[in-house]
Design a protein around this motif. Structure first.
Motif, short mmCIF file in Angstrom:
data_model
loop_
_atom_site.label_atom_id
_atom_site.label_comp_id
_atom_site.label_asym_id
_atom_site.label_seq_id
_atom_site.Cartn_x
_atom_site.Cartn_y
_atom_site.Cartn_z
N GLY A 182 -8.16 -3.73 3.22
CA GLY A 182 -8.88 -3.63 1.95
C GLY A 182 -9.60 -2.30 1.79
N LEU A 183 -10.28 -1.84 2.85
CA LEU A 183 -10.98 -0.56 2.79
C LEU A 183 -10.00 0.60 2.65
CD1 LEU A 183 -13.76 -1.08 5.49
CD2 LEU A 183 -14.05 -0.98 3.00
N THR A 184 -8.86 0.49 3.32
CA THR A 184 -7.82 1.53 3.19
C THR A 184 -7.31 1.60 1.76
OG1 THR A 184 -7.15 1.19 5.50
CG2 THR A 184 -5.59 2.32 4.05
N ALA A 185 -7.02 0.44 1.16
CA ALA A 185 -6.54 0.41 -0.21
C ALA A 185 -7.60 0.94 -1.18
CB ALA A 185 -6.14 -1.02 -0.59
N LEU A 186 -8.87 0.60 -0.92
CA LEU A 186 -9.95 1.08 -1.79
C LEU A 186 -10.09 2.59 -1.70
CD1 LEU A 186 -12.34 0.48 -3.66
CD2 LEU A 186 -13.75 0.15 -1.60
N PHE A 187 -10.04 3.13 -0.50
CA PHE A 187 -10.13 4.59 -0.32
C PHE A 187 -8.98 5.30 -1.01
CE2 PHE A 187 -8.75 8.30 2.15
CZ PHE A 187 -9.88 9.10 2.03
N LEU A 188 -7.76 4.78 -0.83
CA LEU A 188 -6.59 5.41 -1.46
C LEU A 188 -6.64 5.27 -2.98
CD1 LEU A 188 -3.81 4.26 1.04
CD2 LEU A 188 -4.72 6.57 0.75
N GLU A 189 -7.19 4.16 -3.49
CA GLU A 189 -7.32 3.98 -4.94
C GLU A 189 -8.31 5.01 -5.52
OE1 GLU A 189 -6.26 2.43 -8.52
OE2 GLU A 189 -5.45 1.76 -6.59
N LEU A 190 -9.42 5.23 -4.81
CA LEU A 190 -10.38 6.24 -5.26
C LEU A 190 -9.77 7.63 -5.21
CD1 LEU A 190 -13.64 4.94 -3.51
CD2 LEU A 190 -13.08 4.84 -5.95
N PHE A 191 -9.03 7.92 -4.15
CA PHE A 191 -8.37 9.21 -4.01
C PHE A 191 -7.34 9.41 -5.13
CE2 PHE A 191 -4.88 11.82 -2.33
CZ PHE A 191 -5.58 12.98 -2.00
N ARG A 192 -6.64 8.34 -5.45
CA ARG A 192 -5.64 8.41 -6.52
C ARG A 192 -6.32 8.64 -7.87
NH1 ARG A 192 -2.14 3.40 -8.83
NH2 ARG A 192 -0.55 4.57 -9.95
N PHE A 193 -7.47 7.96 -8.10
CA PHE A 193 -8.19 8.12 -9.38
C PHE A 193 -8.74 9.54 -9.52
CE2 PHE A 193 -12.19 7.91 -11.76
CZ PHE A 193 -11.73 7.38 -12.95
N ILE A 206 0.84 -1.21 0.00
CA ILE A 206 0.00 0.00 0.00
C ILE A 206 0.87 1.26 0.00
CG2 ILE A 206 -1.60 1.35 1.41
CD1 ILE A 206 -2.89 -1.31 2.26
N ILE A 207 1.93 1.25 0.79
CA ILE A 207 2.83 2.40 0.84
C ILE A 207 3.48 2.64 -0.51
CG2 ILE A 207 5.03 3.23 1.80
CD1 ILE A 207 4.22 1.85 4.44
N ALA A 208 3.95 1.57 -1.15
CA ALA A 208 4.63 1.71 -2.44
C ALA A 208 3.69 2.20 -3.53
CB ALA A 208 5.26 0.38 -2.84
N ARG A 209 2.43 1.81 -3.48
CA ARG A 209 1.49 2.17 -4.54
C ARG A 209 0.89 3.57 -4.36
NH1 ARG A 209 -1.24 0.20 -8.74
NH2 ARG A 209 -3.39 0.88 -9.11
N TYR A 210 0.58 3.94 -3.12
CA TYR A 210 -0.22 5.15 -2.91
C TYR A 210 0.54 6.31 -2.28
CZ TYR A 210 -3.94 1.80 -3.80
OH TYR A 210 -4.74 0.83 -4.37
N PHE A 211 1.69 6.07 -1.69
CA PHE A 211 2.40 7.15 -1.01
C PHE A 211 3.63 7.62 -1.78
CE2 PHE A 211 -0.19 5.34 2.27
CZ PHE A 211 -0.51 6.39 3.10
#
Length: 233
Positions: free
Chosen positions: A219-230, A101-106
Motif C-alpha cells: 500500500g505504501l509503495t502504491a501510494l508513493f508511486l501514485e504521488l510520484f505519478r501525479f 502496481i507494475i502495470a499502473r506505474y511502470f
C-alpha cells in the motif's frame, strides 16, 4: 488299592485346587484387561482438545478411539493449512497486486513493464491455483459437504482470475475496461478472503501481522508511486 484307583483318587483330590488356581488366573487376566481399558479411557477423557483447532479437528480429537492417530491426522491437517495459507498469500495476496502496481506505474518507466506484469500475474495465478487446490483437498479430508464462505470466495477469485487471462482483440477497448475493473475488484476480494482464511488458522494473530505488514508495504509503495505519478504529470 491298585494304580488306577490311585490316579482316580489323585484327580478327585487335586482337581478342586487346579480349578481354583485356573479361576484365579482368569480373574487376574480379566482384572488386568479391565484396568488397562479403564486407563486408556481415562487418558482419552483427560486428553486436552486444542481450542484453536478447527471444529472438525476438535471433534476428531474428542471421539477418535486412537489418540495417536488423531494427533497424526491433526498435525498433517495443520501442515496442509499452513502450506495452503502461505501459497495463497504469496500468490493471490502479493504477486497479483505487484503485477497491478507494475502495470499502473511502470508503463512509462520501463519498456519491459508488460513482460514483468505478465510474469508477476502468471506466477501469482499458478501459486493461487495451487493454494485453491490445497483448499479443496483440506475440505475433502475434513469430509465437509458444503463450501464455507472462505471456500466460496476462493472459487470466485479463481474463476475471475482465469477470465482475466484472455484478451479479446476484436473489442479491445471494452476488454481493457473490463480488465481494469475486474482486476481491482479481484484485489479487494483477495484481501478480504485472505483475512477470512486467517481466522481459520490456529495462530491467527501471527498470520494477521505477517500479511498486514506485507499489505502495508504494498500500500505504501502504491501510494508513493501514485504521488510520484501525479507530480510528474
Amino acid at each position: 488299592m491298585n494304580f488306577t484307583s490311585l490316579i482316580i483318587f489323585y484327580i478327585i483330590w487335586c482337581a478342586p485346587s487346579v480349578i481354583a488356581r485356573a479361576d484365579e488366573g482368569s480373574l487376574l487376566m480379566n482384572s488386568t484387561r479391565k484396568s488397562l481399558r479403564q486407563e486408556i479411557q481415562k487418558q482419552q477423557t483427560e486428553q486436552p482438545v486444542n481450542q484453536n483447532a478447527s471444529p472438525e479437528t476438535q471433534s476428531n480429537q474428542a471421539t477418535d478411539p486412537k489418540p495417536w492417530r488423531s494427533a497424526h491426522i491433526s498435525r498433517h491437517h495443520s501442515r496442509l493449512r499452513t502450506v495452503h495459507g502461505t501459497v495463497n498469500i504469496i500468490g493471490w495476496g502479493v504477486l497479483l497486486p505487484v503485477g497491478v502496481i507494475i502495470a499502473r506505474y511502470f508503463r512509462k518507466l520501463s519498456d519491459d513493464w508488460y513482460s514483468l506484469h505478465i510474469l508477476s500475474q502468471l506466477s501469482g495465478f499458478l501459486l493461487g491455483t495451487l493454494g485453491w487446490g490445497l483448499g479443496l483437498s483440506i475440505k475433502n479430508a475434513a469430509k465437509e459437504q458444503s463450501l464455507s464462505t472462505h471456500g466460496i470466495l476462493g472459487t470466485i477469485i479463481f474463476a475471475f482470475a482465469t477470465l482475466q487471462a484472455g484478451e479479446e482483440q476484436g473489442c479491445r477497448k471494452y476488454w481493457v475496461i473490463y480488465h481494469h475493473v475486474a482486476g481491482y475488484a479481484l484485489i479487494v476480494l483477495i484481501i478480504a478472503n485472505i483475512f477470512q482464511g486467517i481466522n481459520n488458522q490456529s495462530a491467527a494473530k501471527r498470520w494477521e501481522w505477517v500479511y498486514g505488514t506485507l499489505l502495508g508495504v504494498l500500500g505504501l509503495t502504491a501510494l508513493f508511486l501514485e504521488l510520484f505519478r501525479f507530480i510528474s504529470i
